[in-house]
Design an enzyme around this catalytic site. Structure first.
Site, PDB file in Angstrom:
ATOM      1  N   HIS A   1      23.258   1.361  12.445  1.00 57.35           N
ATOM      2  CA  HIS A   1      24.382   2.284  12.584  1.00 57.35           C
ATOM      3  C   HIS A   1      25.175   1.950  13.836  1.00 57.35           C
ATOM      4  CE1 HIS A   1      22.832   4.689   9.283  1.00 57.35           C
ATOM      5  NE2 HIS A   1      21.636   4.433   9.793  1.00 57.35           N
TER       6      HIS A   1
ATOM      7  N   ARG B   1       4.933  -8.427  20.114  1.00 60.84           N
ATOM      8  CA  ARG B   1       4.904  -9.692  20.872  1.00 60.84           C
ATOM      9  C   ARG B   1       3.778 -10.556  20.343  1.00 60.84           C
ATOM     10  NH1 ARG B   1       6.573  -5.972  24.566  1.00 60.84           N
ATOM     11  NH2 ARG B   1       8.203  -6.588  26.010  1.00 60.84           N
TER      12      ARG B   1
ATOM     13  N   ASN C   1       0.816  -1.202   0.000  1.00 61.46           N
ATOM     14  CA  ASN C   1       0.000   0.000   0.000  1.00 61.46           C
ATOM     15  C   ASN C   1       0.862   1.270   0.000  1.00 61.46           C
ATOM     16  OD1 ASN C   1      -2.382   1.537   0.101  1.00 61.46           O
ATOM     17  ND2 ASN C   1      -3.342   0.082   1.503  1.00 61.46           N
TER      18      ASN C   1
ATOM     19  N   GLY D   1      -0.919  -1.245   8.875  1.00 60.39           N
ATOM     20  CA  GLY D   1      -0.427   0.095   8.614  1.00 60.39           C
ATOM     21  C   GLY D   1       0.590   0.553   9.644  1.00 60.39           C
TER      22      GLY D   1
END
Length: 184
Positions: free
Chosen positions: A114, A179, A84, A141
């Site tokens: 990093h 979880r 999407n 989403g």
């Protein structure tokens, strides 16, 4: 192939500011811009651009613009996967998405990491660790998947979750960090 690209692909620490990686990033930027601008173009034209951008593109893949990636070359997207709006796939290491995936809006798949050491981080050192999603994975989403994560087939990750570790097949996972809340 240059030293930094070799290191990047080997999952070792590298500096991303070299000419070869910058050229690959420029190629990606141009193809992403063309794809994102082609939102109303015929499907064949959008597919052609994606075919140039994405390393492995399965049949029937849909990606709604805008779409962003680091290179595109290191993406493998299985057949009939739907992605999407607003996806960000940072593919400095391979990102593999199985068949029939469902990727919600604003999902981020992030392979780079990093340095924790501030001096090395300021110097620009980074490395990338692959992400793998099995078949039939659904990411709601705003899900963020962190470097090195594998999500098993048929797993669902709830909207807004941050996945920092592997998830087995056939479960529902939610939260930050994500979880497992039940089997499916």
């Amino acid at each position: 192939m240059g030293e930094n690209k070799d290191r990047m692909l080997a999952g070792e620490w590298y500096i991303p500011d070299d000419e070869e990686l910058q050229a690959a990033s420029q190629r990606r930027a141009e193809l992403c811009a063309a794809y994102n601008a082609a939102d109303t173009a015929p499907a064949a034209e959008r597919r052609r651009i994606l075919g140039e951008l994405v390393g492995e593109l399965g049949e029937g893949v849909t990606i709604r613009p805008p779409f962003r990636c680091d290179f595109g070359t290191y993406l493998s997207i299985g057949a009939h996967t739907f992605i999407n709006f607003g996806a960000v796939f940072l593919d400095a290491a391979p990102i593999t998405i199985g068949r029939h995936g469902q990727i919600g809006p604003n999902v981020q798949l992030l392979t780079p990491t990093h340095e924790l050491d501030a001096e090395r981080r300021r110097a620009g050192w980074e490395k990338a660790v692959p992400i793998t999603l099995g078949d039939n994975v659904w990411l709601g989403g705003g899900v963020i998947v962190c470097p090195g994560v594998t999500i098993g087939s048929d797993t669902v990750v709830g909207a807004g979750s941050v996945v920092v570790g592997d998830l087995p097949a056939g479960v529902l996972a939610v939260g930050n960090p994500a979880r497992v809340v039940r089997e499916l």
